[in-house]
Design a protein around this motif. Structure first.
Motif, PDB file in Angstrom:
ATOM      1  N   LEU A 216       0.813  -1.214   0.000  1.00 46.80           N
ATOM      2  CA  LEU A 216       0.000   0.000   0.000  1.00 46.80           C
ATOM      3  C   LEU A 216       0.844   1.261   0.000  1.00 46.80           C
ATOM      4  N   PHE A 217       2.081   1.170   0.465  1.00 47.39           N
ATOM      5  CA  PHE A 217       2.929   2.361   0.484  1.00 47.39           C
ATOM      6  C   PHE A 217       3.134   2.939  -0.915  1.00 47.39           C
ATOM      7  N   GLU A 218       2.862   2.140  -1.938  1.00 47.39           N
ATOM      8  CA  GLU A 218       3.006   2.616  -3.311  1.00 47.39           C
ATOM      9  C   GLU A 218       1.736   3.288  -3.840  1.00 47.39           C
ATOM     10  N   VAL A 219       0.565   2.800  -3.420  1.00 51.30           N
ATOM     11  CA  VAL A 219      -0.692   3.287  -4.001  1.00 51.30           C
ATOM     12  C   VAL A 219      -1.589   4.006  -2.993  1.00 51.30           C
ATOM     13  N   ALA A 220      -1.312   3.875  -1.708  1.00 52.13           N
ATOM     14  CA  ALA A 220      -2.074   4.567  -0.660  1.00 52.13           C
ATOM     15  C   ALA A 220      -1.090   5.001   0.410  1.00 52.13           C
ATOM     16  N   PRO A 221      -0.265   6.008   0.107  1.00 45.01           N
ATOM     17  CA  PRO A 221       0.867   6.348   0.972  1.00 45.01           C
ATOM     18  C   PRO A 221       0.509   7.033   2.287  1.00 45.01           C
ATOM     19  N   HIS A 222      -0.742   7.490   2.415  1.00 46.20           N
ATOM     20  CA  HIS A 222      -1.118   8.251   3.604  1.00 46.20           C
ATOM     21  C   HIS A 222      -2.031   7.426   4.511  1.00 46.20           C
ATOM     22  N   SER A 223      -1.713   7.416   5.796  1.00 42.35           N
ATOM     23  CA  SER A 223      -2.495   6.655   6.776  1.00 42.35           C
ATOM     24  C   SER A 223      -3.115   7.600   7.798  1.00 42.35           C
ATOM     25  N   TYR A 224      -4.332   7.247   8.239  1.00 36.78           N
ATOM     26  CA  TYR A 224      -5.056   8.040   9.225  1.00 36.78           C
ATOM     27  C   TYR A 224      -5.644   7.081  10.246  1.00 36.78           C
ATOM     28  N   SER A 225      -5.426   7.347  11.526  1.00 37.82           N
ATOM     29  CA  SER A 225      -5.850   6.398  12.557  1.00 37.82           C
ATOM     30  C   SER A 225      -6.597   7.068  13.696  1.00 37.82           C
ATOM     31  N   VAL A 226      -7.418   6.269  14.373  1.00 37.34           N
ATOM     32  CA  VAL A 226      -8.051   6.666  15.626  1.00 37.34           C
ATOM     33  C   VAL A 226      -7.550   5.703  16.700  1.00 37.34           C
ATOM     34  N   PRO A 227      -7.555   6.096  17.960  1.00 38.20           N
ATOM     35  CA  PRO A 227      -7.051   5.214  19.024  1.00 38.20           C
ATOM     36  C   PRO A 227      -7.777   3.866  19.035  1.00 38.20           C
ATOM     37  N   GLY A 228      -7.027   2.785  19.047  1.00 38.32           N
ATOM     38  CA  GLY A 228      -7.623   1.455  19.053  1.00 38.32           C
ATOM     39  C   GLY A 228      -8.034   0.947  17.690  1.00 38.32           C
ATOM     40  N   GLY A 229      -8.001   1.815  16.699  1.00 46.47           N
ATOM     41  CA  GLY A 229      -8.360   1.411  15.342  1.00 46.47           C
ATOM     42  C   GLY A 229      -9.834   1.578  15.058  1.00 46.47           C
ATOM     43  N   PHE A 230     -10.165   1.664  13.775  1.00 46.05           N
ATOM     44  CA  PHE A 230     -11.562   1.746  13.360  1.00 46.05           C
ATOM     45  C   PHE A 230     -12.296   0.423  13.570  1.00 46.05           C
ATOM     46  N   TYR A 231     -11.557  -0.673  13.553  1.00 45.66           N
ATOM     47  CA  TYR A 231     -12.123  -2.017  13.697  1.00 45.66           C
ATOM     48  C   TYR A 231     -10.949  -2.984  13.832  1.00 45.66           C
ATOM     49  N   ARG A 232     -11.235  -4.271  14.032  1.00 47.76           N
ATOM     50  CA  ARG A 232     -10.235  -5.339  13.976  1.00 47.76           C
ATOM     51  C   ARG A 232     -10.791  -6.447  13.097  1.00 47.76           C
ATOM     52  N   GLY A 233      -9.964  -6.992  12.231  1.00 45.52           N
ATOM     53  CA  GLY A 233     -10.437  -8.049  11.341  1.00 45.52           C
ATOM     54  C   GLY A 233     -10.444  -9.400  12.032  1.00 45.52           C
ATOM     55  N   SER A 234     -11.480 -10.183  11.786  1.00 46.19           N
ATOM     56  CA  SER A 234     -11.653 -11.496  12.421  1.00 46.19           C
ATOM     57  C   SER A 234     -11.283 -12.626  11.464  1.00 46.19           C
ATOM     58  N   PHE A 235     -10.422 -13.527  11.934  1.00 44.84           N
ATOM     59  CA  PHE A 235      -9.982 -14.679  11.155  1.00 44.84           C
ATOM     60  C   PHE A 235     -10.110 -15.962  11.978  1.00 44.84           C
ATOM     61  N   ALA A 236     -10.145 -17.087  11.269  1.00 46.45           N
ATOM     62  CA  ALA A 236     -10.035 -18.392  11.927  1.00 46.45           C
ATOM     63  C   ALA A 236      -9.092 -19.273  11.111  1.00 46.45           C
ATOM     64  N   ILE A 237      -8.403 -20.150  11.795  1.00 44.89           N
ATOM     65  CA  ILE A 237      -7.641 -21.219  11.142  1.00 44.89           C
ATOM     66  C   ILE A 237      -8.458 -22.486  11.320  1.00 44.89           C
ATOM     67  N   VAL A 238      -8.832 -23.106  10.220  1.00 43.11           N
ATOM     68  CA  VAL A 238      -9.737 -24.259  10.275  1.00 43.11           C
ATOM     69  C   VAL A 238      -9.142 -25.454   9.538  1.00 43.11           C
ATOM     70  N   MET A 239      -9.609 -26.645   9.922  1.00 42.34           N
ATOM     71  CA  MET A 239      -9.101 -27.899   9.370  1.00 42.34           C
ATOM     72  C   MET A 239     -10.264 -28.788   8.948  1.00 42.34           C
ATOM     73  N   ASN A 240     -10.073 -29.529   7.886  1.00 39.62           N
ATOM     74  CA  ASN A 240     -11.074 -30.494   7.453  1.00 39.62           C
ATOM     75  C   ASN A 240     -11.312 -31.513   8.571  1.00 39.62           C
ATOM     76  N   GLN A 241     -12.558 -31.677   8.961  1.00 42.20           N
ATOM     77  CA  GLN A 241     -12.874 -32.550  10.094  1.00 42.20           C
ATOM     78  C   GLN A 241     -12.505 -34.004   9.817  1.00 42.20           C
ATOM     79  N   ASP A 242     -12.776 -34.473   8.601  1.00 40.64           N
ATOM     80  CA  ASP A 242     -12.441 -35.863   8.274  1.00 40.64           C
ATOM     81  C   ASP A 242     -10.940 -36.098   8.339  1.00 40.64           C
ATOM     82  N   LYS A 243     -10.157 -35.113   7.895  1.00 42.51           N
ATOM     83  CA  LYS A 243      -8.706 -35.261   7.964  1.00 42.51           C
ATOM     84  C   LYS A 243      -8.242 -35.310   9.408  1.00 42.51           C
ATOM     85  N   TYR A 244      -8.814 -34.451  10.223  1.00 37.77           N
ATOM     86  CA  TYR A 244      -8.476 -34.463  11.648  1.00 37.77           C
ATOM     87  C   TYR A 244      -8.813 -35.816  12.271  1.00 37.77           C
ATOM     88  N   ASP A 245     -10.010 -36.306  11.961  1.00 41.68           N
ATOM     89  CA  ASP A 245     -10.451 -37.584  12.533  1.00 41.68           C
ATOM     90  C   ASP A 245      -9.613 -38.761  12.042  1.00 41.68           C
TER      91      ASP A 245
END
Length: 337
Positions: A216-245
């Motif tokens: 992004l430093f090439e195409v969106a060089p300017h950053s603007y922030s609020v304390p704690g951030g505007f949001y936080r992105g949610s992710f999960a690491i998941v596995m195929n259940q049959d493979k686990y079993d």
């Protein structure tokens, strides 16, 4: 993480072999979708594989493969057994992972490591009852660092955001964009650079790591922030259940020792590390800048977040979860780490 990353990147569609995969009895296929240089691929997956090999005495390893599916398709890809393990961004599937939005709310204090540990504990204690990950084995929950606005032109106040076209990943970032008067454009993270380069969007909301991870430093060089951030992105690491079993009792036990809170913490720490790398691009590239919200804008933002939080808590409550209790639990866990 200061360890030797033992990996060989070939190309998209071809595997990234990590550790002693060739000697293992079982090699898990990891589907990944960010660039090979992104922290998930350069840091987290090598660390995950190292942990897995050590826990299983070398019986189980893993290899990363690219190009198996688009980012929004990753959950179904694991359900169908195309790959064994992947990471998903919940916001790419609107309406499917509603409970995950509670970790994305503005107002939490703490870094990604603290947030990811708190998220796993909240998932085990409260959120799993929503059954939003049915059919897969959840190995970790994680968040990236605070969401920041990155733009082609410099933003110096909240008022500047109104009328902008912003790439928003979904989830709470979409709610935030709407509250700020921006027009949301939804494309997966790997498409952000070309979206900004083509002027299809004026900016993007992503964590600081994206400045380096997605250039992004090439195409969106300017950053603007609020304390704690505007949001936080949610992710999960998941596995195929049959493979686990299908793993032996011994190998399942080995995997279980590194999954859950342990892996969530490692993942959150990785996000903090790559946020710092993103911050370093500001001083390292001429014309880049970082503007922090003024006291007046912080006050305006804090007032604005009330409606966003209330709306999300109502959504999560509709899933049969005491959302206010979960929000308070996450806040307490984060400040206690």
């Amino acid at each position: 993480m200061k360890h030797l990353i033992r990996s060989t990147v070939l190309s998209f569609g071809i595997s990234l072999t990590v550790g002693a995969a060739w000697a293992a009895d079982t090699v898990l296929t990891i589907s990944s979708w960010a660039p090979p240089t992104h922290g998930m691929n350069a840091k987290l997956w090598p660390e995950f594989t190292k942990m897995l090999e050590e826990a299983s005495d070398g019986r189980v390893s893993a290899e990363v493969k690219y190009g198996l599916g688009a980012p929004p398709a990753q959950f179904d890809l694991i359900l169908d057994g195309v790959a064994d393990v992947t990471w998903i961004f919940h916001g790419y599937n609107p309406g499917r992972f509603v409970a995950s939005k509670i970790i994305e709310l503005p107002g939490y204090e703490g870094n990604a490591e603290a947030a990811s540990v708190a998220y796993w504990r909240a998932y085990e204690e409260y959120l799993a009852t929503a059954n939003e990950h049915d059919g897969v084995k959840v190995l970790a929950m994680m968040t990236h660092g605070p969401g920041i606005l990155h733009s082609e032109t410099k933003v110096t106040s909240l008022d500047d955001i109104s009328g902008m076209k912003l790439r928003l990943g979904g989830g709470v970032s979409g709610d935030v964009g709407a509250a700020l008067g921006a027009t949301g454009i939804r494309v997966p993270a790997p498409k952000v650079y070309e979206t900004l380069a083509s002027k299809a969007a004026d900016g993007v909301m992503m964590p600081m790591e994206a400045r380096a991870g997605f250039k992004l430093f090439e195409v969106a060089p300017h950053s603007y922030s609020v304390p704690g951030g505007f949001y936080r992105g949610s992710f999960a690491i998941v596995m195929n259940q049959d493979k686990y079993d299908s793993l032996s009792d011994e190998d399942r036990a080995a995997l279980d020792t590194i999954a859950g809170e342990a892996l969530s913490q490692v993942a959150g720490r990785m996000w903090d590390e790559i946020d710092q790398i993103g911050i370093e691009t500001i001083d390292g590239n001429e014309g880049n800048s970082w503007t922090e919200a003024s006291e007046a804008d912080v006050a305006a933002w804090n007032e604005m977040t009330g409606q966003i939080i209330e709306s999300v808590l109502a959504e999560v409550s509709d899933k049969g979860i005491d959302a206010a209790t979960v929000q308070a639990f996450i806040a307490e866990q984060m400040t206690g780490n």
